[in-house]
Design an enzyme around this catalytic site. Structure first.
Site, PDB file in Angstrom:
ATOM      1  N   CYS A  89       0.855  -1.183   0.000  1.00 31.72           N
ATOM      2  CA  CYS A  89       0.000   0.000   0.000  1.00 31.72           C
ATOM      3  C   CYS A  89       0.890   1.233   0.000  1.00 31.72           C
ATOM      4  CB  CYS A  89      -0.887  -0.019   1.247  1.00 31.72           C
ATOM      5  SG  CYS A  89      -1.992   1.398   1.390  1.00 31.72           S
ATOM      6  N   HIS A 131      -8.897  -3.638  -2.720  1.00 30.34           N
ATOM      7  CA  HIS A 131      -8.007  -2.868  -1.842  1.00 30.34           C
ATOM      8  C   HIS A 131      -8.445  -1.402  -1.797  1.00 30.34           C
ATOM      9  CE1 HIS A 131      -3.805  -1.948  -0.272  1.00 30.34           C
ATOM     10  NE2 HIS A 131      -4.205  -0.757  -0.684  1.00 30.34           N
ATOM     11  N   GLU A 132      -8.722  -0.828  -2.967  1.00 27.76           N
ATOM     12  CA  GLU A 132      -9.088   0.592  -3.010  1.00 27.76           C
ATOM     13  C   GLU A 132     -10.481   0.851  -2.435  1.00 27.76           C
ATOM     14  OE1 GLU A 132      -6.683   2.549  -3.386  1.00 27.76           O
ATOM     15  OE2 GLU A 132      -5.332   1.053  -4.247  1.00 27.76           O
ATOM     16  N   HIS A 135     -10.142   1.097   1.166  1.00 27.24           N
ATOM     17  CA  HIS A 135      -9.690   2.437   1.580  1.00 27.24           C
ATOM     18  C   HIS A 135     -10.869   3.391   1.732  1.00 27.24           C
ATOM     19  CE1 HIS A 135      -5.373   2.668   1.898  1.00 27.24           C
ATOM     20  NE2 HIS A 135      -5.198   2.049   0.733  1.00 27.24           N
TER      21      HIS A 135
END
Length: 180
Positions: A89, A131-132, A135
């Site tokens: 990351c 993953h995003e 976030h």
């Protein structure tokens, strides 16, 4: 090119759910451009708006030369089949550890002009999209690790040269507000 500093582990914005984008305007297009420029300069496989200090549900990605973005993404489905590979990351520099993610996913959302888009992703792109979106929900990949791997990753974070640096204070974001 507008490269923006990337917020690091410990910054509270990385643990805060991002706001829905309601205006598909020039400010949003500038945010997408800044995210893309910053991601490419880093270099990284993806970058979410909170990572540059903006509370907006927007991310960019660059997988195998395919550059894209999503606004207000929603994960519609994930496969039962999983993949186990190293994940890192840009907000946790220098740390890359095995992380299990679904092999495939489908995300729906919008492009920067407000047009609906669907991203059917597998393997590396699926990992990046998931993953995003994490976030945007205030979740970091270290939260997805098994116990021993998480413990080792947290130790590496504590021992990193960037740990315990002051969190930048930004009084006004150059973008937004994007929320209602």
């Amino acid at each position: 090119m507008s490269v923006t500093p990337i917020r690091l582990f410990g910054d509270p914005i990385l643990r805060t759910k991002a706001e829905l984008v309601v205006d598909f305007d020039n400010e949003l297009r500038k945010l997408v451009s800044d995210l893309t420029d910053t991601m490419l300069a880093a270099p990284g496989a993806g970058l979410a708006a909170p990572q540059i200090g903006v509370s907006a549900r927007v991310f960019t990605y660059n997988i195998d030369g395919e550059i894209g973005h999503m606004v207000n993404p929603v994960i519609e489905q994930v496969s039962d089949e999983t993949q186990d590979g190293n994940e890192g990351c840009l907000s946790i520099p220098g740390i890359s550890v095995p992380c299990i993610r679904p092999m495939r996913t489908r995300a729906v959302g919008f492009n920067q002009y407000g047009e609906p888009i669907v991203v059917d992703a597998e393997q590396t792109l699926a990992r990046a999209v998931l993953h995003e979106v994490d976030h945007l929900d205030g979740v970091l990949f270290v939260d997805r690790l098994d116990g021993p791997t998480r413990k080792a990753a947290m130790k590496a974070i504590r021992e990193s040269e960037w740990a315990n640096q002051p969190i930048p204070r930004v009084k006004v974001s150059p973008h937004g507000p994007f929320g209602a």
